[in-house]
Scaffold this active site. Structure first.
Site, PDB file in Angstrom:
ATOM      1  CG  ASP A  61      -8.463  -4.606  -2.642  1.00  0.00           C
ATOM      2  OD1 ASP A  61      -9.666  -4.442  -2.415  1.00  0.00           O
ATOM      3  OD2 ASP A  61      -7.721  -3.720  -3.095  1.00  0.00           O
TER       4      ASP A  61
ATOM      5  CG  HIS B 241      -2.084   0.908   1.053  1.00  0.00           C
ATOM      6  ND1 HIS B 241      -2.021   2.246   1.334  1.00  0.00           N
ATOM      7  CD2 HIS B 241      -3.328   0.663   0.570  1.00  0.00           C
ATOM      8  CE1 HIS B 241      -3.200   2.784   1.050  1.00  0.00           C
ATOM      9  NE2 HIS B 241      -4.000   1.852   0.581  1.00  0.00           N
TER      10      HIS B 241
HETATM   11  N1  CMC Z   1       4.283  -7.598  -4.784  1.00  0.00           N
HETATM   12  C1  CMC Z   1       5.621  -7.583  -4.937  1.00  0.00           C
HETATM   13  N2  CMC Z   1       6.381  -6.466  -4.815  1.00  0.00           N
HETATM   14  C2  CMC Z   1       5.738  -5.321  -4.520  1.00  0.00           C
HETATM   15  C3  CMC Z   1       4.344  -5.263  -4.335  1.00  0.00           C
HETATM   16  C4  CMC Z   1       3.606  -6.471  -4.475  1.00  0.00           C
HETATM   17  N3  CMC Z   1       2.277  -6.464  -4.318  1.00  0.00           N
HETATM   18  N4  CMC Z   1       3.969  -4.001  -4.071  1.00  0.00           N
HETATM   19  C5  CMC Z   1       5.087  -3.270  -4.077  1.00  0.00           C
HETATM   20  N5  CMC Z   1       6.169  -4.063  -4.350  1.00  0.00           N
HETATM   21  C6  CMC Z   1       7.574  -3.645  -4.395  1.00  0.00           C
HETATM   22  C7  CMC Z   1       7.854  -2.914  -5.703  1.00  0.00           C
HETATM   23  O1  CMC Z   1       8.340  -3.777  -6.709  1.00  0.00           O
HETATM   24  C8  CMC Z   1       8.894  -1.911  -5.263  1.00  0.00           C
HETATM   25  O2  CMC Z   1      10.133  -2.563  -5.217  1.00  0.00           O
HETATM   26  P1  CMC Z   1      11.503  -1.748  -5.544  1.00  0.00           P
HETATM   27  O3  CMC Z   1      11.597  -0.674  -4.495  1.00  0.00           O
HETATM   28  O4  CMC Z   1      12.553  -2.785  -5.443  1.00  0.00           O
HETATM   29  O5  CMC Z   1      11.321  -1.196  -6.928  1.00  0.00           O
HETATM   30  C9  CMC Z   1       8.499  -1.554  -3.820  1.00  0.00           C
HETATM   31  O6  CMC Z   1       7.764  -2.700  -3.347  1.00  0.00           O
HETATM   32  C10 CMC Z   1       7.617  -0.315  -3.732  1.00  0.00           C
HETATM   33  O7  CMC Z   1       6.532  -0.461  -4.627  1.00  0.00           O
HETATM   34  P2  CMC Z   1       5.840   0.742  -5.384  1.00  0.00           P
HETATM   35  O8  CMC Z   1       5.111   0.211  -6.572  1.00  0.00           O
HETATM   36  O9  CMC Z   1       6.846   1.831  -5.606  1.00  0.00           O
HETATM   37  O10 CMC Z   1       4.820   1.236  -4.267  1.00  0.00           O
HETATM   38  P3  CMC Z   1       3.552   2.140  -4.520  1.00  0.00           P
HETATM   39  O11 CMC Z   1       3.289   2.822  -3.253  1.00  0.00           O
HETATM   40  O12 CMC Z   1       3.726   2.978  -5.739  1.00  0.00           O
HETATM   41  O13 CMC Z   1       2.406   1.068  -4.844  1.00  0.00           O
HETATM   42  C11 CMC Z   1       0.602  -0.446  -4.686  1.00  0.00           C
HETATM   43  C12 CMC Z   1       1.413   0.662  -3.982  1.00  0.00           C
HETATM   44  C13 CMC Z   1      -0.635  -0.759  -3.818  1.00  0.00           C
HETATM   45  C14 CMC Z   1       0.107   0.065  -6.044  1.00  0.00           C
HETATM   46  C15 CMC Z   1       1.496  -1.692  -4.856  1.00  0.00           C
HETATM   47  O14 CMC Z   1       1.907  -2.172  -3.586  1.00  0.00           O
HETATM   48  C16 CMC Z   1       0.796  -2.806  -5.645  1.00  0.00           C
HETATM   49  O15 CMC Z   1       0.845  -2.799  -6.876  1.00  0.00           O
HETATM   50  N6  CMC Z   1       0.136  -3.768  -4.930  1.00  0.00           N
HETATM   51  C17 CMC Z   1      -0.632  -4.791  -5.613  1.00  0.00           C
HETATM   52  C18 CMC Z   1      -1.995  -4.232  -6.032  1.00  0.00           C
HETATM   53  C19 CMC Z   1      -2.937  -4.039  -4.880  1.00  0.00           C
HETATM   54  O16 CMC Z   1      -3.107  -4.911  -4.035  1.00  0.00           O
HETATM   55  N7  CMC Z   1      -3.602  -2.862  -4.859  1.00  0.00           N
HETATM   56  C20 CMC Z   1      -4.628  -2.541  -3.845  1.00  0.00           C
HETATM   57  C21 CMC Z   1      -4.266  -1.378  -2.985  1.00  0.00           C
HETATM   58  S1  CMC Z   1      -5.320  -1.229  -1.550  1.00  0.00           S
HETATM   59  C22 CMC Z   1      -6.865  -0.843  -2.195  1.00  0.00           C
HETATM   60  C23 CMC Z   1      -6.947   0.549  -2.683  1.00  0.00           C
HETATM   61  O17 CMC Z   1      -6.665   1.490  -1.925  1.00  0.00           O
HETATM   62  O18 CMC Z   1      -7.346   0.734  -3.855  1.00  0.00           O
END
Ligand code: CMC
Length: 431
Positions: free
Chosen positions: A366, A308
């Site tokens: 989720d 998140h």
């Molecule tokens: N699985 C594996 N690695 C992950 C994941 C994951 N679900 N989420 C983040 N990472 C890693 C990512 O690869 C990155 O690694 P590095 O620093 O080595 O490049 C690091 O963690 C930070 O990730 P980010 O994408 O920069 O983080 P963000 O804050 O931009 O993204 C997120 C947040 C929710 C989009 C992301 O964690 C994700 O894609 N999760 C899966 C989708 C999901 O479950 N979304 C629902 C969110 S909660 C409901 C809502 O509010 O809508």
């Protein structure tokens, strides 16, 4: 903005600039850069808004480090266990918990706006049967502005109020009808004598050919799912609603924009994607392979339902959702559900893994919601529409707050331009 006595200094190109700092009632201080471009001729750069507050708000507060979510100050776990969805709607919209009289009046107003204009049926019938219900919802909610002209003048507080109630009241009917249309069953009209969640379940699952009795356990679980998704401060879809509204667009158009944004798998679409992933994993012995894929930089696979932007300790909604999943599956007599077993094992293994611990990746709301919705009988394509039904009150509360703010102006981000500079047009024969 509680305390404005602090300031920050920016040294740029040999000159020093004082920037006001605002202290909130909770959360980090905010450096006010509104006059920076006028004074120093520079922009700030923050794609993804990781360090930028785009508005002030009094509705919802998240402490990502503590894993705390407060609506108007009240913690989500207390609201989920002691309150109910329409009471939380009232709290989000008007700022305080209602008295017994106020909630009675509010429930009456919501339940008296549940029907759709009869002609709107033709919108549903115009879509292909295999359209995703979110596609139908974007279209039908946008089309509401063509039917409810008497609540599109955003300068009139009464019309804003009527539009708010209409959206909260009609959204379950729209989502249920999108579903009914997709499975070729007749539309079921709302019943105003039923509570919000029961009415939604009945519109989704009853058919004219037989009686339908709403299971109170499922109704309570549905209400809790709505409550847990009601608002989440300035997330992507809410920011989309605010940006659309900043131009003066009507509330139905703004909420349609919010639904479009929610649809994406990184946001509301994650509950559908998560259940698909759990089904694909299949059995706990396959988990290590998927954990390795999620860690592999060359593989685009991510563990859906994990991570998140704001929560870096735990997602308090996920804790309640996990309990709810246990309760619902036990009460339905399917506690040995293999998907739930896979989810629990995946959570256990991921939380012990250094990659997920270091990056502070925990199950989000989720992760378990899809399992409950699946057990209730919803197809995966309905998971995100249900999120949209619940989040409507959050979008509307934030929209109302924005419109009432005398400082509000059109949202217009700037950019770091990296393209070609000026060049003369070249005739086709010379290219
Ligand atoms: N699985 C594996 N690695 C992950 C994941 C994951 N679900 N989420 C983040 N990472 C890693 C990512 O690869 C990155 O690694 P590095 O620093 O080595 O490049 C690091 O963690 C930070 O990730 P980010 O994408 O920069 O983080 P963000 O804050 O931009 O993204 C997120 C947040 C929710 C989009 C992301 O964690 C994700 O894609 N999760 C899966 C989708 C999901 O479950 N979304 C629902 C969110 S909660 C409901 C809502 O509010 O809508």
């Amino acid at each position: 903005m509680a305390d404005d006595s602090k300031s920050a200094k920016l040294i740029y190109d040999g000159a020093e600039y004082d920037l006001p700092v605002h202290s909130p009632t909770a959360g980090p201080d905010v450096v006010d850069i509104r006059k920076l471009y006028a004074q120093a001729g520079v922009f700030t750069y923050d794609p993804g808004f990781t360090s930028t507050a785009a508005c002030d708000s009094t509705i919802t507060f998240i402490d990502g480090e503590k894993g705390e979510l407060l609506h108007r100050g009240y913690p989500i776990d207390q609201l989920a266990s002691k309150s109910h969805f329409l009471e939380v709607c009232y709290l989000l919209l008007y700022g305080e918990l209602p008295t017994a009289e106020q909630i009675e009046d509010f429930e009456f107003r919501v339940t008296n706006h549940t029907m759709l204009h009869e002609q709107m049926q033709y919108f549903f019938r115009g879509f292909r049967r295999d359209a995703h219900p979110m596609a139908v919802m974007v279209g039908v909610v946008g089309a509401m502005s063509a039917f409810y002209h008497d609540s599109t003048d955003i300068s009139d507080p009464w019309q804003r109020e009527v539009a708010s109630i209409r959206l909260i009241a009609k959204m379950p009917t729209i989502a249920a009808w999108a579903y009914k249309y997709s499975i070729g069953q007749p539309f079921v009209y709302p019943r105003n004598d039923m509570d919000y969640a029961s009415n939604f379940l009945r519109m989704c699952f009853s058919v004219p050919a037989e009686d339908y009795v709403v299971n109170p356990i499922l109704s309570r679980a549905m209400d809790r799912i709505f409550t847990l998704h009601a608002d989440h401060e300035q997330n992507a879809s809410t920011s989309t609603v605010r940006l659309a509204s900043s131009s003066g667009a009507n509330p139905f158009a703004c909420v349609a924009a919010g639904i479009a944004c929610l649809w994406g798998p990184a946001h509301g679409g994650a509950n559908q994607a998560c259940l698909e992933m759990l089904r694909e994993i299949g059995t706990p012995d396959q988990i290590p392979e998927y954990i390795e894929r999620a860690k592999d930089k060359n593989d685009p696979f991510r563990l859906m339902g994990f991570g998140h932007r704001v929560y870096k300790n735990h997602d308090p909604r996920a804790t309640v959702m996990k309990q709810s999943a246990d309760e619902v599956l036990e009460l339905l007599g399917i506690e040995n559900n293999p998907t739930l077993q896979t989810a629990k094992e995946l959570e256990r293994i991921a939380l012990e893994d250094d990659y997920f611990r270091e990056k502070k990746l925990f199950p989000n709301v989720d992760f378990y919601s899809g399992i409950i919705l699946d057990a209730m009988g919803f197809p995966q394509s309905m998971f995100t529409p249900i999120f949209a039904v619940a989040r409507t009150v959050g979008w509307i509360s934030q929209w109302k707050e924005q419109i009432s703010d005398p400082q509000h102006k059109i949202g217009r981000p700037r950019q770091l331009y990296l393209g070609e500079t000026y060049r003369d047009y070249v005739d086709v024969e010379n290219r």
